[in-house]
Structure formats: C-alpha cells, structure tokens
Motif scaffolding. Sequence first.
Motif, PDB file in Angstrom:
ATOM      1  N   ASP A  38      37.594  44.271  32.470  1.00 39.36           N
ATOM      2  CA  ASP A  38      36.484  45.213  32.710  1.00 39.36           C
ATOM      3  C   ASP A  38      35.233  44.652  32.747  1.00 39.36           C
ATOM      4  O   ASP A  38      34.995  43.527  32.012  1.00 39.36           O
ATOM      5  N   PRO A  86      36.377  43.071  41.778  1.00 44.33           N
ATOM      6  CA  PRO A  86      37.153  43.650  40.739  1.00 44.33           C
ATOM      7  C   PRO A  86      38.451  42.284  40.461  1.00 44.33           C
ATOM      8  O   PRO A  86      38.799  41.736  41.474  1.00 44.33           O
ATOM      9  N   ILE A  87      38.877  42.384  39.359  1.00 42.13           N
ATOM     10  CA  ILE A  87      39.848  41.499  38.831  1.00 42.13           C
ATOM     11  C   ILE A  87      40.881  42.359  38.056  1.00 42.13           C
ATOM     12  O   ILE A  87      40.388  42.976  37.188  1.00 42.13           O
ATOM     13  N   PRO A  88      42.335  42.496  38.574  1.00 41.72           N
ATOM     14  CA  PRO A  88      43.154  43.302  37.848  1.00 41.72           C
ATOM     15  C   PRO A  88      43.352  42.936  36.263  1.00 41.72           C
ATOM     16  O   PRO A  88      43.241  41.698  35.829  1.00 41.72           O
ATOM     17  N   GLY A  89      43.007  44.149  35.381  1.00 38.16           N
ATOM     18  CA  GLY A  89      43.284  44.062  34.086  1.00 38.16           C
ATOM     19  C   GLY A  89      41.917  43.557  33.271  1.00 38.16           C
ATOM     20  O   GLY A  89      41.677  43.599  32.011  1.00 38.16           O
ATOM     21  N   GLU A 141      46.665  41.754  32.744  1.00 41.25           N
ATOM     22  CA  GLU A 141      47.231  42.249  34.328  1.00 41.25           C
ATOM     23  C   GLU A 141      48.492  43.211  33.950  1.00 41.25           C
ATOM     24  O   GLU A 141      48.427  44.317  34.855  1.00 41.25           O
ATOM     25  N   GLN A 146      39.860  35.254  35.689  1.00 40.66           N
ATOM     26  CA  GLN A 146      41.399  35.322  36.200  1.00 40.66           C
ATOM     27  C   GLN A 146      42.207  34.665  35.378  1.00 40.66           C
ATOM     28  O   GLN A 146      43.488  35.158  35.262  1.00 40.66           O
ATOM     29  N   ALA A 163      42.756  36.645  31.958  1.00 46.54           N
ATOM     30  CA  ALA A 163      43.367  37.915  32.292  1.00 46.54           C
ATOM     31  C   ALA A 163      45.024  37.577  32.136  1.00 46.54           C
ATOM     32  O   ALA A 163      45.828  38.319  31.822  1.00 46.54           O
ATOM     33  N   LYS A 164      45.387  36.493  33.024  1.00 48.42           N
ATOM     34  CA  LYS A 164      46.675  36.031  33.272  1.00 48.42           C
ATOM     35  C   LYS A 164      47.369  35.651  31.709  1.00 48.42           C
ATOM     36  O   LYS A 164      48.451  36.369  31.253  1.00 48.42           O
TER      37      LYS A 164
END
Length: 228
Positions: free
Chosen positions: A110, A105-108, A89, A80, A83-84
Amino acid sequence: MTSERNRPLKVQVKARKGRTLAQKLWLERQLNDPYVAQAKRDGWRSRAAYKLIELDDRFKLMKPGARVVDLGAAPGGWSQVAAKRIGAEGGRGRLVAIDLLDMPPIPGVDILHLDFLDHSAPDKLKALLGGPADLVLSDMAANATGHRKTDHLRIMGLAETAAQFAREVLVPGGAFLCKVLRGGTEGDLLNDLKRDFAKVKHVKPSASRADSAELYVLAMGFRQVGEG
C-alpha cells in the motif's frame, strides 16, 4: 582471480556542458558499481535492496505475516524486498510505503502519498496496517549539498524524526532500521534509542560503498513509554 584481460573496462563519463564535476563523478560511480548492474538484472529498483537483504539475513527483522512501514520509500527497492520477505505479495502481512514522491505500484504494497511528519500520519498508517507496526524502515537521505557537516546534520535530523515516528507506531518488541551518516552526532541518536529499545547498534552492510560515511542504526525490542 580475474585477469587483466577479462576485467571489465571502467566506464568514464565525458565532461558535458552544464554537468558539474560532482555529477560527473556520481555518474561514473553508478556506471561502474557492480551492485547497480546486479540490481537491474535481478529486477530491484535500487542497489539499496541488497543492503536490506543482507541485514535481514543477519538479524531476521522480517517475519512472514509481519506489519512493516517503509518511510521515504521511493523508488521502492526496500519495499520490494520487504514485500517478498513478509509474504505481502501472497496476501500475508501488510506493508505500507510512505513517500511524497510518486512511485510505481508494487504487488502487496500500500503506497501512502503523505508527509510522515503530518500529525495524522501515524493514525492513517495504523489504519492501513490494521494495527501497530512490527518494523519501521527508513533509507531516507536529504538532498546532498556536498558539504559533509551539513549533509550529516540534515540526515541525522531525518533519522531523529523517523525514530520518533517509529515510537508512535511500533508494537512492543518491534524494530527500527534507519540510515545515518558518520559525522559526530550519530552516537547521540544511538544513546537516545537505548532508552526505548532493548538492543541498539550501528551496522554497515557490505553493499554500502566502502568510501561512504553511511551507516545504519538498528534498534530492536521496542519498549513502550512507561515500560522498563
């Protein structure tokens, strides 16, 4: 300074049939840990997120657009944060989280359900990233046995394997951040990494519990085999 009247009461867990003393103490520590409570408020999946935030603030490990690997990523707190920080994201950079465990799932991000020890893992990873990685992260820990020496050797074995994986996937100049435990052999890994990285050190973020033997090894400036 917080007054006695305003200080939160310490939560005590009652003994329950089937719950060991170690489980009772762990649960009490979790319930009384301010980082655990803060993680819930901030939307992080684990308190470990604050360790990575602090280390990235200090050492600038994650740049926008970077390619990052998170080994043993579940439950996903480090993914998390990463990704930020790299902008995944919003479509910048690439982040691959590897774990045998299922992870929401976490945005952005894989998520690769794979044993990173598998001989095909480096090639599959680089294919997903679109090239070699700028940073390899590992907050992995083997299941604790309660025997300090055994737990130390098990996590150091994981760390050494993660370091070898990092050597296979990192771009020249890349970095590796990995959890270890004090116990006598952590210096061996540090010395081993010095052959392949320009800067290597142990770091302990403030979010690590003060009574914990936990440390992180940070290796920066990867030199490919044959360089130097």
